[in-house]
Design a protein around this motif. Structure first.
Motif, PDB file in Angstrom:
ATOM      1  N   CYS A 288       0.835  -1.195   0.000  1.00  0.00           N
ATOM      2  CA  CYS A 288       0.000   0.000   0.000  1.00  0.00           C
ATOM      3  C   CYS A 288       0.877   1.255   0.000  1.00  0.00           C
ATOM      4  CB  CYS A 288      -0.867   0.039   1.262  1.00  0.00           C
ATOM      5  SG  CYS A 288      -2.034  -1.317   1.434  1.00  0.00           S
TER       6      CYS A 288
ATOM      7  N   LEU B 285       2.178   4.331   1.736  1.00  0.00           N
ATOM      8  CA  LEU B 285       2.262   4.540   3.181  1.00  0.00           C
ATOM      9  C   LEU B 285       1.353   5.666   3.646  1.00  0.00           C
ATOM     10  CD1 LEU B 285       6.101   4.014   3.752  1.00  0.00           C
ATOM     11  CD2 LEU B 285       4.223   2.386   4.049  1.00  0.00           C
ATOM     12  N   THR B 286       0.831   6.451   2.694  1.00  0.00           N
ATOM     13  CA  THR B 286      -0.094   7.541   3.016  1.00  0.00           C
ATOM     14  C   THR B 286      -1.547   7.183   2.700  1.00  0.00           C
ATOM     15  OG1 THR B 286       0.316   8.517   0.829  1.00  0.00           O
ATOM     16  CG2 THR B 286       1.685   9.300   2.661  1.00  0.00           C
TER      17      THR B 286
ATOM     18  N   GLN C 267      -8.855   2.750   2.945  1.00  0.00           N
ATOM     19  CA  GLN C 267      -8.703   1.494   3.683  1.00  0.00           C
ATOM     20  C   GLN C 267     -10.079   0.886   3.970  1.00  0.00           C
ATOM     21  OE1 GLN C 267      -6.014   1.679   7.127  1.00  0.00           O
ATOM     22  NE2 GLN C 267      -5.034   3.469   6.212  1.00  0.00           N
TER      23      GLN C 267
ATOM     24  N   ALA D 203      -0.424  -2.578   5.015  1.00  0.00           N
ATOM     25  CA  ALA D 203       1.020  -2.382   5.153  1.00  0.00           C
ATOM     26  C   ALA D 203       1.619  -1.986   3.814  1.00  0.00           C
ATOM     27  CB  ALA D 203       1.682  -3.663   5.662  1.00  0.00           C
ATOM     28  N   GLY D 204       2.741  -1.319   3.869  1.00  0.00           N
ATOM     29  CA  GLY D 204       3.475  -0.947   2.664  1.00  0.00           C
ATOM     30  C   GLY D 204       4.884  -1.493   2.716  1.00  0.00           C
TER      31      GLY D 204
ATOM     32  N   GLN E 240       6.227  -2.586   6.355  1.00  0.00           N
ATOM     33  CA  GLN E 240       5.916  -1.508   7.291  1.00  0.00           C
ATOM     34  C   GLN E 240       4.408  -1.330   7.362  1.00  0.00           C
ATOM     35  OE1 GLN E 240       8.156   2.176   6.916  1.00  0.00           O
ATOM     36  NE2 GLN E 240       6.430   3.371   7.664  1.00  0.00           N
TER      37      GLN E 240
ATOM     38  N   LEU F 228       0.888   0.377   8.202  1.00  0.00           N
ATOM     39  CA  LEU F 228       0.465   1.770   8.193  1.00  0.00           C
ATOM     40  C   LEU F 228       0.284   2.261   9.621  1.00  0.00           C
ATOM     41  CD1 LEU F 228       0.276   1.170   5.210  1.00  0.00           C
ATOM     42  CD2 LEU F 228      -1.933   2.351   5.156  1.00  0.00           C
TER      43      LEU F 228
ATOM     44  N   GLN G 170      -1.023   0.457  13.080  1.00  0.00           N
ATOM     45  CA  GLN G 170      -1.568  -0.880  12.863  1.00  0.00           C
ATOM     46  C   GLN G 170      -0.659  -2.018  13.333  1.00  0.00           C
ATOM     47  OE1 GLN G 170      -3.683  -1.739   9.263  1.00  0.00           O
ATOM     48  NE2 GLN G 170      -4.232   0.386   8.902  1.00  0.00           N
TER      49      GLN G 170
END
Length: 365
Positions: free
Chosen positions: A209, A211-212, A218, A238-239, A344, A346, A349
């Protein structure tokens, strides 16, 4: 305008291909339905291992970030002080390897003998995690426990469709760029089974995803996933976080890197290319198929074709294969770098994800 026209042509070709192959997708999806029904109704046996097991998998053919997720779990589990050296293991089938059967990775192994992703895990975690491969996961875990009864938890890489094994926790990944709810089974689409297979997941993570990504999007994505999961299955986002390039020669990160030729062998290299374009002057991108078996002539050609003052930048997965082809002198002098990447979650989370894992029985002791 030209780019928009090309994108329209690509979409039209994809739509025609999906329409032509749709009947075959129906047949393939039906066969996977029968297989799953046999396991779901205990007409085929699924065994639960005698050691805690966590499966990481997907519904889609190709990369959804399974290895970054496995690495994330390794780091978090090791941080609990629960797992002394040898208590945590990983197990995959070792895609693309030339060997067969159960195998515990050693320093003598290469990507050819255990697969590129297990080799990557071994090079990064061999001092604290046992890395194993084996096509038959149930038998492989039994062999692992016979050799190393101190093993307390096994992370199963790409095991969602391996129905003979019933993991204690099953994590399903979905690529943000390729949602399974907008896809169909192979060959018309990229699904390994129908969308309803997501009901077997205990946790679902939408990967790769931005990250912003907004809370509104979502929520919208989760609403399209929810018809295919159990009501209680938590959904997280997550990204990928790219780190500084690392030198083949020194193993150290570098803070500055000029123009690069990107080399990748990934199922979907588009997010990687987008990142590289944003952070480095990208001369070109040499794309290869996922798990590409690099050869010495290919490497020599890539280096020979490098323009002056340009470096070769690749992925961590490709690094373990390319590095094995180098002489010490070449490794020390050729401008070769790889780009580490990590999972990572978001904002906010990650604690919720770890709490969900604990609630499912993966508690620290």
């Amino acid at each position: 305008m030209a780019q928009e026209g090309n994108n329209t042509k690509i979409i039209m070709k994809r739509s025609v291909r999906e329409w032509v192959l749709s009947p075959f997708s129906g047949v393939y999806g039906g066969l996977t339905d029968i297989r799953n029904w046999l396991y779901d109704n205990a007409l085929l046996t699924a065994e639960r291992p005698n050691v805690q097991s966590v499966s990481v998998g997907n519904l889609t053919v190709g990369g959804t970030g399974k290895t970054p997720m496995v690495e994330f779990l390794i780091k978090r589990f090791l941080a609990t002080n629960e797992f002394r050296v040898g208590a945590l293991a990983t197990l995959s089938r070792g895609y693309g390897r030339t060997t067969t059967g159960f195998r515990v990775a050693t320093a003598a192994d290469t990507a050819d003998t255990i697969g590129d992703e297990p080799r990557q895990l071994y090079r990064k975690f061999n001092s604290s995690v046992r890395v194993c491969v084996g096509e038959r996961r149930v038998e492989a875990i039994e062999s692992l426990l016979q050799l190393h009864p101190e093993t307390k938890r096994v992370l199963l890489d790409d095991a969602f469709q391996h129905r003979p094994l019933a993991p204690h926790v099953s994590i399903l990944l979905m690529d943000y760029n390729r949602p399974f709810y907008a896809d169909q089974p192979f060959p018309g689409g990229r699904l390994r089974e129908r969308r309803k297979g997501a009901r077997r997941a205990d946790v679902l993570v939408v990967t790769k995803c931005p990250l912003t990504l907004s809370l509104a999007e979502q929520t919208q994505i989760a609403s399209q996933i929810r018809p295919y999961t159990r009501p209680e299955t938590p959904i997280f986002f997550a990204g990928l976080a790219y780190e500084s390039p690392v030198s083949f020669a020194t193993g150290q990160a570098v803070t500055e890197l000029g123009a690069v030729v990107l080399v990748s062998g990934l199922a979907n290299a588009t997010p990687l290319e987008q990142y590289v374009r944003q952070h480095f002057p990208l001369v070109r991108h040499a794309r290869f198929a996922d798990h590409h078996p690099y050869t010495r002539p290919t490497l020599e050609q890539l280096v020979t074709d490098l323009p002056a003052d340009t470096s070769l930048l690749t992925t961590e997965k490709d690094w373990v294969k390319l590095d094995a082809l180098l002489t010490p002198a070449e490794r020390a002098t050729w401008p070769l770098y790889y780009l580490p990447v990590s999972m990572q979650f978001l904002a906010g989370q990650e604690p919720a994800f770890l709490a969900a894992m604990e609630e499912m029985g993966l508690k620290n002791r």
